[in-house]
Enzyme design. Structure first.
Site, short mmCIF file in Angstrom:
data_model
loop_
_atom_site.label_atom_id
_atom_site.label_comp_id
_atom_site.label_asym_id
_atom_site.label_seq_id
_atom_site.Cartn_x
_atom_site.Cartn_y
_atom_site.Cartn_z
N ASP A 175 0.83 -1.20 0.00
CA ASP A 175 0.00 0.00 0.00
C ASP A 175 0.87 1.25 0.00
OD1 ASP A 175 0.80 -0.80 2.65
OD2 ASP A 175 -0.52 0.75 3.46
N GLU A 231 0.13 -1.25 5.71
CA GLU A 231 1.20 -0.76 6.57
C GLU A 231 0.99 0.70 6.94
OE1 GLU A 231 4.98 1.15 7.68
OE2 GLU A 231 3.71 1.58 5.95
#
Length: 205
Positions: free
Chosen positions: A74, A139
């Protein structure tokens, strides 16, 4: 892989808009790179719809040294696209630097680890022991994927884990058998990154 092919992996990853979600598209891309090699074993671990972790393993996962690579798929939100010199998900090469959302944090690290494994597989070189790539979700908003994979035991048995977060190599934290060791390279002196131990403290978690 040629240098151009290696850079293309990074470009392809940047072009996938995985802003705090949509990591399954990144997992699809990575899986497609590895499926051509029978020595690579892939496991997808869904976290939520459209958000899949990916674990790639090569070599013997039970005997010999075990090395892990970890990177998140991400990226943080691109924000107002009008404030970008070029579209955030259109990789742009300027003056030898590649620009785009996630180019540094951390699709470059993820691309480097992917390329390292692909080059080894293409050469037919099996490691002495095993190598694991853990590509995780979420994350930027809570390390959800890393927590999920850890709970499932994906990192169990690793002797070392390389996390490809950008640091500029000015600070390299090492976690070894109950100790947290932070190494700092002093920029004014030509020494290796291992030359100065700044902090050694017990881990409580």
């Amino acid at each position: 892989m040629t240098p151009e092919e290696q850079v293309q992996v990074l470009k392809d990853l940047i072009a996938i808009p995985s802003e705090n979600g949509g990591e399954a598209a990144v997992a699809d891309y990575l899986a497609a790179q590895f499926t051509r090699y029978s020595a690579a074993h892939l496991t997808r671990v869904p976290y939520a719809p459209g958000r899949d972790n990916l674990v790639v393993t090569i070599g013997d996962q039970t005997e010999g040294p075990q090395l892990g690579f970890s990177g998140h798929m991400d990226v943080v939100a691109a924000g107002d696209a009008a404030r970008w010199q070029t579209p955030p998900f259109t990789p742009s090469l300027r003056a030898g630097r590649l620009y785009g959302r996630g180019a540094s944090d951390m699709k470059s690290g993820l691309a480097a680890m992917t390329v390292a494994l692909l080059n080894r597989l293409a050469a037919g070189r099996q490691p002495t022991g095993g190598i694991r790539l853990l590509a995780t979700v979420g994350e930027e908003t809570g390390e959800f994927g890393a927590a999920q994979l850890t709970k499932l035991g994906a990192a169990d048995g690793l002797d070392a884990l390389v996390i490809g977060e950008p640091t500029g190599l000015t600070q390299v934290p090492l976690r070894l058998r109950g100790l947290l060791i932070t190494l700092l390279r002093r920029p004014e002196r030509r020494r290796t990154v291992r030359s100065r131990v700044v902090v050694i403290m017990p881990l409580t978690s």
